[in-house]
Scaffold this active site. Sequence first.
Site, short mmCIF file in Angstrom:
data_model
loop_
_atom_site.label_atom_id
_atom_site.label_comp_id
_atom_site.label_asym_id
_atom_site.label_seq_id
_atom_site.Cartn_x
_atom_site.Cartn_y
_atom_site.Cartn_z
N LEU A 172 0.81 -1.22 0.00
CA LEU A 172 0.00 0.00 0.00
C LEU A 172 0.85 1.27 0.00
O LEU A 172 0.34 2.35 -0.31
CB LEU A 172 -0.92 0.03 1.22
CG LEU A 172 -2.05 -1.00 1.30
CD1 LEU A 172 -2.84 -0.81 2.58
CD2 LEU A 172 -2.97 -0.90 0.10
N SER A 173 2.12 1.14 0.34
CA SER A 173 2.98 2.32 0.51
C SER A 173 3.64 2.73 -0.80
O SER A 173 4.44 1.98 -1.37
CB SER A 173 4.06 1.99 1.55
OG SER A 173 5.16 2.86 1.42
#
Length: 642
Positions: A10-11
């Site tokens: 997600l980063s």
Amino acid sequence: MAPILYHQDLSPPCRAVRIVAAALNIPLELKVINLLNREHLSPEFVEINPQHTLPCLDDNGFIIWDSHVIIAYLIDVYVKGDTSLYPKDVKIRAMIHQRNHFDTGVLFAKLRQLFIPVHTQNEKELNPTVVKEIEEAYKIIEAFLSKHNYLCGNSLTVADISCATTIQMVNVAVPIPEECVKTLNWLDRVTNFPPYIQENADGQIKLVNRLKSLLGDKIHDLSPPCRAVRIIAAALNIPLELKVVNLLEKEHLSPEFVKINPQKTVPCLDDNGFILWDSHVIIAYLINKYIENDTPLYPKDLKIRSKIDQRNHFDSGVLFAKLRELFIPVWFKGSKELNPSTLEDIAKSYEFIEAFLENNDYLCGNHITIADISCATSVNYSKVVVPIPKELTKTTAWIERVNSFPPFAEVDRPGQLALEAAVKSIMAPILYHQDVSPPSRAVRIVAAALNIPLELVSINLLTKEHLSPEFIKINPQHTLPCLDDNGYILWDSHVIIAYLINKYVENDTPLYPKDLKMRSRIDQRNHFDTGVLFAKLRELFVPILYKGSKQLNPVTMEDIAKSYEFIEAFLENNQYLCGNHITIADISCVTTVEMLQLVVPIPKELIKTVAWLERVKNYPPFAEVDKPGQMALEAALKSILK
């Protein structure tokens, strides 16, 4: 031996590192750190990276973090020749560094400002000031691209990759304006770079889905009847174009939607101008029109169909009717009270289901049908507040079977989780608190550890808001923290913590076990906090905080030093105050001791107490909740005592 990259899909910065590594064939050993589960705050990871950020690189014991630094390091160490992604030319490198700092200081900084309230504080509204600042940032990028295809010239560099991963996330909520043509074309070019596609696509999709969920773009998932339609469509491969109607924003009351459906309900189907509403009717229509062969979900046998239809009417007239009766005041009228009569009716409705299942695995026989799916979506909702009684074994087994039906599990679970979170959030008890108050933080730490939602209302002690007539009416003792659980008022942090666990935590928890001997020991340590530690804290600090004194009472300071010796004795054979597991007593006592030791440090010879304090402070929920308030407290005391 490949460097270890601690990362999460997600980063965006994590994906930037992976894209560059893939482009240059730099092998990495990937280790996932789940930010949403707070794994980055674990003592093990904080020991590796005290800033507890991702990505973080471990190259045979050499630790670095920050994606831009990691990328530059990997190229310098592992790429022998020159590369256009990060050329050795000093001027080009300087320009890349400048753009990277623009990513860190502007783009990613604004990303954090925009999304942290969404991710961690259940905020549904984007800060309009930050939105404007992001729009200004797009104009700066447009200027960078005025004479070039990329940020540092006409070749793709690591700066483009880093900035693009950030902008892709920001663009989900703050679209790039159409007039920023160069920026749009640039983003398209970068995102079509093959290693970018390879390493970025999955994480970006997950991220978009999560943001849409958090920001309400998937609000239809909260509706059980909507999910029922989607489950059937998924099971039978009937394609649907989904259009979101946000009930909480009252989009179903808009003139445009009322024109489509005068009853203003969802789901609503538009099949090439043919309009239908009511989930049961929609499901039957879709099967009748789009499924040629017979299906056990809704067989053509008239007797089975009539039984399915009867169960569907039971859903409409009983299960879902009671859901509406129970939750409409909560969702749309601001109520926090659930009608006890309706709660009883829902419990009785489970008994009907038990009777339907007397000789069958499912509501209409031994095969799952559309009636099971519709009724189960309603029951999943109602059991959030009215659990199925344990004695209704057939109903319990039935709901588990239906929930395990693959299309049901795939479609229903995300919406059900969102619904449970939304209900808990709306019904959450109110905690009147202040960050600088150690007991207030103790309650919040335990609530965070056990996922008990709280609606936080800040009361400023230093400006005497706790002495206002409004607050004294709530709590005549005018102390913090104070809990309002739907009109039931409690104060004293230890009492509040025990109440929250007893009411909201179903299973046993080592933080406050049901074992009576353990509980009595925890309660004893809590009274030690109240009667000794916190009593001395008040004695020491009330004159300073509220009466203008600049002197600390030396007798009280001696008493505090002696109290540390009691803690050392409690810890003689244990790592924590009540054994070898952290409990609520440790959390309460440490929040107090943290404040005390600002002026009365723990003597070095009390080795067990010093080690215990560090252990508790490194407990992830403690570290997350406590630090901002403790820092504010330290600053306030330094200012007063200087």
